[in-house]
Design an enzyme around this catalytic site. Structure first.
Site, PDB file in Angstrom:
ATOM      1  N   ARG A   1     -24.836  -7.942   5.483  1.00  0.00           N
ATOM      2  CA  ARG A   1     -23.425  -8.554   5.956  1.00  0.00           C
ATOM      3  C   ARG A   1     -22.672  -9.435   4.865  1.00  0.00           C
ATOM      4  O   ARG A   1     -23.484 -10.056   3.913  1.00  0.00           O
ATOM      5  CB  ARG A   1     -23.780  -9.179   7.419  1.00  0.00           C
ATOM      6  CG  ARG A   1     -24.789 -10.184   7.449  1.00  0.00           C
ATOM      7  CD  ARG A   1     -24.871 -10.774   8.905  1.00  0.00           C
ATOM      8  NE  ARG A   1     -26.082 -11.867   8.683  1.00  0.00           N
ATOM      9  CZ  ARG A   1     -27.153 -11.564   9.536  1.00  0.00           C
ATOM     10  NH1 ARG A   1     -27.489 -10.343  10.087  1.00  0.00           N
ATOM     11  NH2 ARG A   1     -28.204 -12.364   9.628  1.00  0.00           N
TER      12      ARG A   1
ATOM     13  N   ASP B   1     -29.153 -16.358   0.051  1.00  0.00           N
ATOM     14  CA  ASP B   1     -29.901 -16.549   1.376  1.00  0.00           C
ATOM     15  C   ASP B   1     -31.419 -16.078   1.331  1.00  0.00           C
ATOM     16  O   ASP B   1     -31.720 -15.503   0.458  1.00  0.00           O
ATOM     17  CB  ASP B   1     -29.139 -15.145   2.318  1.00  0.00           C
ATOM     18  CG  ASP B   1     -29.461 -15.486   3.749  1.00  0.00           C
ATOM     19  OD1 ASP B   1     -29.681 -16.667   4.321  1.00  0.00           O
ATOM     20  OD2 ASP B   1     -29.388 -14.483   4.583  1.00  0.00           O
ATOM     21  N   GLY B   2     -31.994 -16.872   2.266  1.00  0.00           N
ATOM     22  CA  GLY B   2     -33.449 -16.553   2.499  1.00  0.00           C
ATOM     23  C   GLY B   2     -34.323 -17.845   2.159  1.00  0.00           C
ATOM     24  O   GLY B   2     -35.571 -17.603   2.135  1.00  0.00           O
ATOM     25  N   ASN B   3     -33.936 -19.032   2.120  1.00  0.00           N
ATOM     26  CA  ASN B   3     -34.595 -20.312   1.781  1.00  0.00           C
ATOM     27  C   ASN B   3     -35.481 -20.453   2.976  1.00  0.00           C
ATOM     28  O   ASN B   3     -36.752 -20.748   2.803  1.00  0.00           O
ATOM     29  CB  ASN B   3     -33.645 -21.447   1.830  1.00  0.00           C
ATOM     30  CG  ASN B   3     -32.828 -21.419   0.484  1.00  0.00           C
ATOM     31  OD1 ASN B   3     -32.900 -20.486  -0.446  1.00  0.00           O
ATOM     32  ND2 ASN B   3     -31.756 -22.302   0.423  1.00  0.00           N
TER      33      ASN B   3
ATOM     34  N   SER C   1     -21.731 -22.569   4.602  1.00  0.00           N
ATOM     35  CA  SER C   1     -20.687 -22.100   5.365  1.00  0.00           C
ATOM     36  C   SER C   1     -20.026 -22.814   6.526  1.00  0.00           C
ATOM     37  O   SER C   1     -20.759 -23.735   6.758  1.00  0.00           O
ATOM     38  CB  SER C   1     -21.058 -20.691   5.959  1.00  0.00           C
ATOM     39  OG  SER C   1     -21.890 -20.996   7.071  1.00  0.00           O
TER      40      SER C   1
ATOM     41  N   ASN D   1     -22.620 -23.035   9.057  1.00  0.00           N
ATOM     42  CA  ASN D   1     -23.719 -23.683   8.857  1.00  0.00           C
ATOM     43  C   ASN D   1     -23.751 -25.033   9.519  1.00  0.00           C
ATOM     44  O   ASN D   1     -24.723 -25.818   9.647  1.00  0.00           O
ATOM     45  CB  ASN D   1     -24.144 -23.908   7.391  1.00  0.00           C
ATOM     46  CG  ASN D   1     -24.659 -22.571   6.722  1.00  0.00           C
ATOM     47  OD1 ASN D   1     -24.193 -22.172   5.603  1.00  0.00           O
ATOM     48  ND2 ASN D   1     -24.899 -21.602   7.516  1.00  0.00           N
TER      49      ASN D   1
ATOM     50  N   ARG E   1     -36.605 -18.312   5.286  1.00  0.00           N
ATOM     51  CA  ARG E   1     -37.882 -17.419   5.421  1.00  0.00           C
ATOM     52  C   ARG E   1     -38.910 -17.472   4.314  1.00  0.00           C
ATOM     53  O   ARG E   1     -40.053 -17.290   4.498  1.00  0.00           O
ATOM     54  CB  ARG E   1     -37.037 -15.901   5.383  1.00  0.00           C
ATOM     55  CG  ARG E   1     -36.663 -15.538   6.655  1.00  0.00           C
ATOM     56  CD  ARG E   1     -35.826 -14.257   6.586  1.00  0.00           C
ATOM     57  NE  ARG E   1     -34.492 -14.670   5.947  1.00  0.00           N
ATOM     58  CZ  ARG E   1     -33.376 -13.970   6.029  1.00  0.00           C
ATOM     59  NH1 ARG E   1     -33.447 -12.376   6.013  1.00  0.00           N
ATOM     60  NH2 ARG E   1     -32.276 -14.424   5.571  1.00  0.00           N
TER      61      ARG E   1
ATOM     62  N   ARG F   1     -26.148 -10.182  -2.677  1.00  0.00           N
ATOM     63  CA  ARG F   1     -26.693 -11.158  -1.429  1.00  0.00           C
ATOM     64  C   ARG F   1     -28.353 -10.895  -1.425  1.00  0.00           C
ATOM     65  O   ARG F   1     -28.718  -9.907  -1.678  1.00  0.00           O
ATOM     66  CB  ARG F   1     -26.200 -10.680  -0.097  1.00  0.00           C
ATOM     67  CG  ARG F   1     -26.746 -11.290   0.960  1.00  0.00           C
ATOM     68  CD  ARG F   1     -26.159 -11.025   2.225  1.00  0.00           C
ATOM     69  NE  ARG F   1     -26.683 -12.071   3.346  1.00  0.00           N
ATOM     70  CZ  ARG F   1     -26.258 -12.532   4.328  1.00  0.00           C
ATOM     71  NH1 ARG F   1     -24.820 -12.336   4.670  1.00  0.00           N
ATOM     72  NH2 ARG F   1     -26.532 -13.462   5.181  1.00  0.00           N
TER      73      ARG F   1
HETATM   74  C1  IPE Z   1     -24.731 -17.244   4.698  1.00  0.00           C
HETATM   75  O1  IPE Z   1     -25.853 -17.192   5.124  1.00  0.00           O
HETATM   76  C2  IPE Z   1     -24.263 -18.604   4.155  1.00  0.00           C
HETATM   77  C3  IPE Z   1     -24.698 -19.107   2.980  1.00  0.00           C
HETATM   78  C4  IPE Z   1     -25.688 -18.429   2.090  1.00  0.00           C
HETATM   79  C5  IPE Z   1     -24.470 -20.347   2.781  1.00  0.00           C
HETATM   80  P1  IPE Z   1     -26.425 -17.329   6.556  1.00  0.00           P
HETATM   81  O2  IPE Z   1     -27.921 -17.433   6.802  1.00  0.00           O
HETATM   82  O3  IPE Z   1     -25.634 -18.720   7.171  1.00  0.00           O
HETATM   83  O4  IPE Z   1     -25.658 -16.127   7.244  1.00  0.00           O
HETATM   84  P2  IPE Z   1     -26.117 -15.309   8.382  1.00  0.00           P
HETATM   85  O5  IPE Z   1     -26.367 -16.385   9.592  1.00  0.00           O
HETATM   86  O6  IPE Z   1     -27.516 -14.578   8.108  1.00  0.00           O
HETATM   87  O7  IPE Z   1     -25.009 -14.473   8.834  1.00  0.00           O
HETATM   88  C1  IPE Z   2     -29.465 -19.988   2.821  1.00  0.00           C
HETATM   89  O1  IPE Z   2     -30.785 -19.827   3.232  1.00  0.00           O
HETATM   90  C2  IPE Z   2     -29.235 -21.187   2.382  1.00  0.00           C
HETATM   91  C3  IPE Z   2     -27.937 -21.536   3.357  1.00  0.00           C
HETATM   92  C4  IPE Z   2     -27.554 -20.835   4.379  1.00  0.00           C
HETATM   93  C5  IPE Z   2     -27.514 -22.920   3.319  1.00  0.00           C
HETATM   94  P1  IPE Z   2     -30.883 -20.088   4.737  1.00  0.00           P
HETATM   95  O2  IPE Z   2     -31.333 -21.295   5.141  1.00  0.00           O
HETATM   96  O3  IPE Z   2     -30.138 -19.183   5.468  1.00  0.00           O
HETATM   97  O4  IPE Z   2     -32.342 -19.013   4.857  1.00  0.00           O
HETATM   98  P2  IPE Z   2     -32.928 -17.952   6.042  1.00  0.00           P
HETATM   99  O5  IPE Z   2     -31.855 -17.000   6.182  1.00  0.00           O
HETATM  100  O6  IPE Z   2     -33.214 -18.863   7.486  1.00  0.00           O
HETATM  101  O7  IPE Z   2     -33.896 -17.336   5.608  1.00  0.00           O
HETATM  102 MG    MG Z   3     -30.069 -17.089   6.173  1.00  0.00          MG
END
Ligand code: IPE
Ligand code: IPE
Ligand code: MG
Length: 245
Positions: free
Chosen positions: A199, A25-27, A70, A73, A29, A193
């Site tokens: 979560r 997670d966090g791409n 997910s 997503n 941001r 995570r």
């Molecule tokens: C979880 O991240 C799903 C993946 C890393 C593929 P999300 O960014 O989709 O989850 P939430 O929205 O923070 O719960």
């Molecule tokens: C995780 O990064 C990648 C996927 C869920 C596909 P995010 O796209 O959820 O990055 P944030 O949570 O918005 O920073």
């Molecule tokens: Mg995310």
């Protein structure tokens, strides 16, 4: 039983996890902090995937599961979903050779039928090409949701009961586990995570019953092999009790 202590009670070297699962997670941001669009964050994130897969293979992790996309997503803006699908296809094409050279078997969990046909074809080809590899399982959770996985399992079992092939009393934990996408994959020992959220976001709900959880504030594009090794070291100091004393 605590597998980390030997029979005479002296501590033995704690073992590495067999199965590491990561919520990447966090791409978004990461990109926002740099005033870039979210897609640039996903691009950087996919190069982190390459380096972490390589690191796990070298360290000797047998199963690495990456939460890449997910079921929820799919509700992101179309442009972002398309970019993620493109990156996925590119990853599968560019990494196939490396997976073959390094004896890595690719596997997938999720509603694969929802993926665009181009991605599905590339995926099918990579699954087929690597199916006899044995050094590491790289498991991509794609279009994956823990709840939909459980629904899928319930429907399969209900169908068997309806056809008279299964008695309700014969439904055991093992049978349930055997009808999930992860049927022949051991439960994760360690779940990481990135980017600080406390979560689970619908990941491996059944399988993480006794998994050790680590949350790091590091954003996925900034996650490194060094931090992974640090987490593995900390994992080795934890005492896993599985409900016993
Ligand atoms: C979880 O991240 C799903 C993946 C890393 C593929 P999300 O960014 O989709 O989850 P939430 O929205 O923070 O719960
Ligand atoms: C995780 O990064 C990648 C996927 C869920 C596909 P995010 O796209 O959820 O990055 P944030 O949570 O918005 O920073
Ligand atoms: Mg995310």
């Amino acid at each position: 039983m605590n597998s980390n202590s030997s029979i005479d009670g002296t501590a033995a070297a704690a073992s590495l996890p067999t199965h590491v699962a990561i919520i990447m997670d966090g791409n978004g941001r990461w990109a926002k902090k740099r005033l870039l669009n979210r897609i640039s964050g996903h691009e950087k994130g996919s190069s982190t995937v390459r380096s972490i897969v390589r690191a796990c293979r070298e360290i000797g992790i047998s199963y690495l599961t990456l939460y890449a996309f997910s079921t929820e997503n799919w509700q992101r803006p179309k442009q972002e979903v398309n970019a993620l699908m493109r990156l996925l296809e590119k990853f599968l094409q560019s990494e196939q050779k490396e997976m073959l050279v390094n004896n890595i078997r690719l596997r997938v969990l999720g509603q694969v039928e929802r993926l665009p046909s181009g991605v599905r074809q590339t995926l099918q080809q990579a699954l087929e090409a690597t199916k006899n590899n044995t050094a590491m399982n790289l498991i991509l959770a794609l279009s994956y949701g823990g709840r939909s996985e459980i629904v899928h399992m319930a429907r399969t079992l209900a169908e068997k009961v309806k056809q008279g092939l299964l008695e309700p009393d014969s439904i055991t934990e093992e049978l349930v586990a055997g009808h999930l996408y992860t049927a022949d994959i051991p439960d994760p020992d360690l779940l990481i995570r990135t980017s600080g959220e406390m979560r689970i976001s619908n990941f491996l709900l059944w399988q993480i019953a006794y998994t050790e959880i680590f949350v790091t504030p590091t954003l996925w594009p900034d996650f490194t092999r060094e931090e992974l090794e640090q987490i593995l070291g900390e994992y080795q100091t934890r005492e896993r009790r599985f409900g016993t004393v």
